[in-house]
Enzyme design. Structure first.
Site: not given
Ligand code: NAD
Ligand code: DAU
Length: 361
Positions: A134-136, A160, A164
Site C-alpha cells: 500500500t501507499d500508506e 495497519y 504493511k
Molecule cells: P480485503 O480485506 O478485501 O481482503 C483480504 C483477504 O485476505 C480476505 O479474503 C481475507 O479472508 C484474507 N485473509 C486475511 N488474513 C488472512 C490470512 N492470515 N491467511 C489467508 N488469508 C487471509 O483486502 P483488499 O482490499 O482486497 O486488499 C488486498 C491487499 O491489497 C492487501 O494486502 C492490502 O494491504 C493491499 N492494498 C489494498 C488497497 C485497497 O484500497 N483496498 C490499496 C493498496 C493495497
Molecule cells: O491507500 C491505500 C489504502 O486505502 C489501503 O492500503 C487500505 O487497505 C484501504 O483500506 C485504504 O485505506 P484508507 O484508510 O484510505 O481507506 P478508507 O476507505 O478506510 O477511508 C478512506 C478515507 O475516507 C479516509 O480519509 C477516511 C475516510 N472515511 C472512512 C470511513 C470508513 C470517512 O470519512 N468515513 C468513514 O466512515
C-alpha cells in the site's frame, strides 16, 4: 499454463484479480484464503466449476499447510494479497494485523524460500513472489508536497500501515539476503465491485441507499488517490510478467479527491439511479469525530511503472464510480450476505461514539 498461488483471493482486490486472470486464461489459480470477516464465500461462486481454479481454506501463517500446498501444486508464482486491511480496525484492535501482515508474510516467505531453493534451475529462474502493498507505508503528505515515489522514506502512521511496512521490509530482505525473486507493489486506494462495505465508497453507497447518515471523518478534506480495481489488477499482472526481480512499483490513479468530493459524487449518482421521493442523498452527509492519526493526503507518482512497463490507469473516476454503484445496486444479495451479524457489531463499535458533529450543508 502458469500456476499462480494467490493468497487472500476471496477479498476485494484478490477476487477481482482472479476473475480477470481466469477470464483471460492467463494462468491457473490456487486461492488460499482464511475467510475472515472481510471475505464473502459468494464472491467467487461462479468459478466453482472452473477446472483452472482451486480454493483452499487456510491461513498464510500455517507453514505446514503452505509447504504441502507448494509441494502439491508446484506454482510458478505466488501473489500475496492476504492481509488485514482496514485502518479503523487496526486502531481498535491491532493484534490481527501484526499476526497476519507481519508474521503471516514471514511464514509465507519462509515456505516460498524453501520451495524455491529446491526447484530446478530453469524453474527457479522463472519463479516470482509478488507482494501486494500500500501507499500508506509512506505516511502523510501536506497539500504542496510531491507525490510518493518508490524511494520516498517509509513513515507509517497507523498500526495497519506499520504492519504493511514491516511486511515490505521482510520481502526486501528475502531478496537481498537469499536471492528470492521478489517484487513489491505499493498501491493507492482502490474502488470497484466486491469491496467490503467498511471502506469509504461502499459504506457510503449502502448507507445512502438505506437512508442512513453518511459519516464523514473530521472536515472531509483528507485526500486519497483513487484507482479502479481492475486497473490495479492489470498493473499487478504486468509487474509479475515483465518486471526485473527485486523491483518495487508505485501504482496509482492520478486521481486525487477529497473525501467530501467523493461522497458528493456518490450522492449525485444515486439521486439519478435510485432517487428518493422526499430528499436528496447529500442531505444524509454528516461530519463525525475524526479517525485518530488520520493521514491528511496520499498521492502516488506512478511514472516508474509507466516508463518501465507501459502501464497507466485507464478508467476515469466518474465512469468507474458509476460502474461501482451499478454493481452494488445489481448485487444486493452479495451485500446482504456481508452485512450479517458481525458486520453490525463492527458498525456499532466504530461509529457508536462518533456522534454527529454537524450535518453537511
Ligand atoms: P480485503 O480485506 O478485501 O481482503 C483480504 C483477504 O485476505 C480476505 O479474503 C481475507 O479472508 C484474507 N485473509 C486475511 N488474513 C488472512 C490470512 N492470515 N491467511 C489467508 N488469508 C487471509 O483486502 P483488499 O482490499 O482486497 O486488499 C488486498 C491487499 O491489497 C492487501 O494486502 C492490502 O494491504 C493491499 N492494498 C489494498 C488497497 C485497497 O484500497 N483496498 C490499496 C493498496 C493495497
Ligand atoms: O491507500 C491505500 C489504502 O486505502 C489501503 O492500503 C487500505 O487497505 C484501504 O483500506 C485504504 O485505506 P484508507 O484508510 O484510505 O481507506 P478508507 O476507505 O478506510 O477511508 C478512506 C478515507 O475516507 C479516509 O480519509 C477516511 C475516510 N472515511 C472512512 C470511513 C470508513 C470517512 O470519512 N468515513 C468513514 O466512515
Amino acid at each position: 499454463m502458469q500456476i499462480i498461488l494467490v493468497t487472500g483471493g476471496v477479498g476485494f482486490i484478490g477476487s477481482n484479480f482472479i476473475f480477470k486472470v481466469r477470464k483471460k486464461r492467463w494462468a491457473n489459480i490456487i486461492n488460499l484464503d482464511k475467510l475472515t470477516y472481510a471475505s464473502n464465500p459468494q464472491t467467487l461462486e461462479e468459478l466453482q466449476h472452473d477446472p483452472g481454479y482451486h480454493f483452499v481454506h487456510g491461513d498464510i501463517g500455517n507453514i505446514e499447510l503452505l509447504r504441502n500446498l507448494l509441494e502439491q501444486y508446484q506454482p510458478n508464482a505466488i501473489i500475496n494479497f492476504a492481509a488485514e486491511t482496514h485502518v479503523d480496525r487496526s486502531i481498535l484492535s491491532p493484534q490481527d494485523f501484526i499476526q497476519t501482515n507481519i508474521l503471516g508474510t514471514f511464514q509465507l516467505l519462509e515456505a516460498s524460500r524453501a520451495y524455491w531453493e529446491k526447484l530446478s534451475p530453469q524453474k527457479r529462474e522463472q519463479f516470482r513472489f509478488l507482494h501486494v502493498s500500500t501507499d500508506e507505508v509512506y505516511g502523510s503528505l501536506s497539500p504542496a508536497e510531491p507525490a510518493f515515489r518508490e524511494h520516498t522514506p517509509y513513515a507509517p502512521n497507523s498500526p495497519y500501515a506499520a504492519s504493511k511496512a514491516g511486511s515490505d521490509h521482510l520481502v526486501r530482505a528475502y531478496f537481498h539476503t537469499y536471492g528470492l525473486p521478489t517484487l513489491t507493489t505499493n498501491c493507492s486506494n482502490n474502488y470497484g465491485p466486491r469491496q467490503f462495505p467498511e471502506k469509504l465508497i461502499p459504506l457510503m453507497i449502502l448507507n445512502a441507499l438505506n437512508g442512513k447518515p453518511l459519516p464523514i471523518y473530521g472536515d472531509g478534506q483528507n485526500v486519497r488517490d483513487w484507482l479502479y480495481v481492475v486497473d490495479h489488477c492489470e498493473a499487478i499482472y504486468q509487474v509479475l510478467q515483465h518486471s526485473r526481480i527485486g523491483e518495487t512499483y508505485n501504482i496509482g490513479g492520478n486521481n486525487e479527491q477529497t473525501n467530501l468530493t467523493v461522497v458528493e459524487k456518490i450522492c449525485t449518482i444515486l439521486d439519478e439511479l435510485a432517487p428518493k421521493p422526499n430528499f436528496r442523498h447529500s442531505s444524509l452527509m454528516t461530519f463525525v469525530k475524526d479517525r485518530p492519526g488520520h493521514d491528511r493526503r496520499y498521492a502516488i507518482d506512478c511514472s516508474k511503472i509507466k516508463s518501465d512497463l507501459g502501464w497507466e490507469p485507464k478508467e476515469n473516476f466518474d465512469s468507474g464510480l458509476l460502474k461501482t454503484i451499478q454493481w452494488y445496486l445489481s448485487n444486493l444479495s452479495w451485500v446482504e450476505q456481508v452485512q450479517s451479524g458481525t458486520y453490525q457489531t463492527w458498525i456499532k463499535q466504530n461509529y457508536g461514539d462518533r456522534k454527529a458533529k454537524r450535518v453537511a450543508q
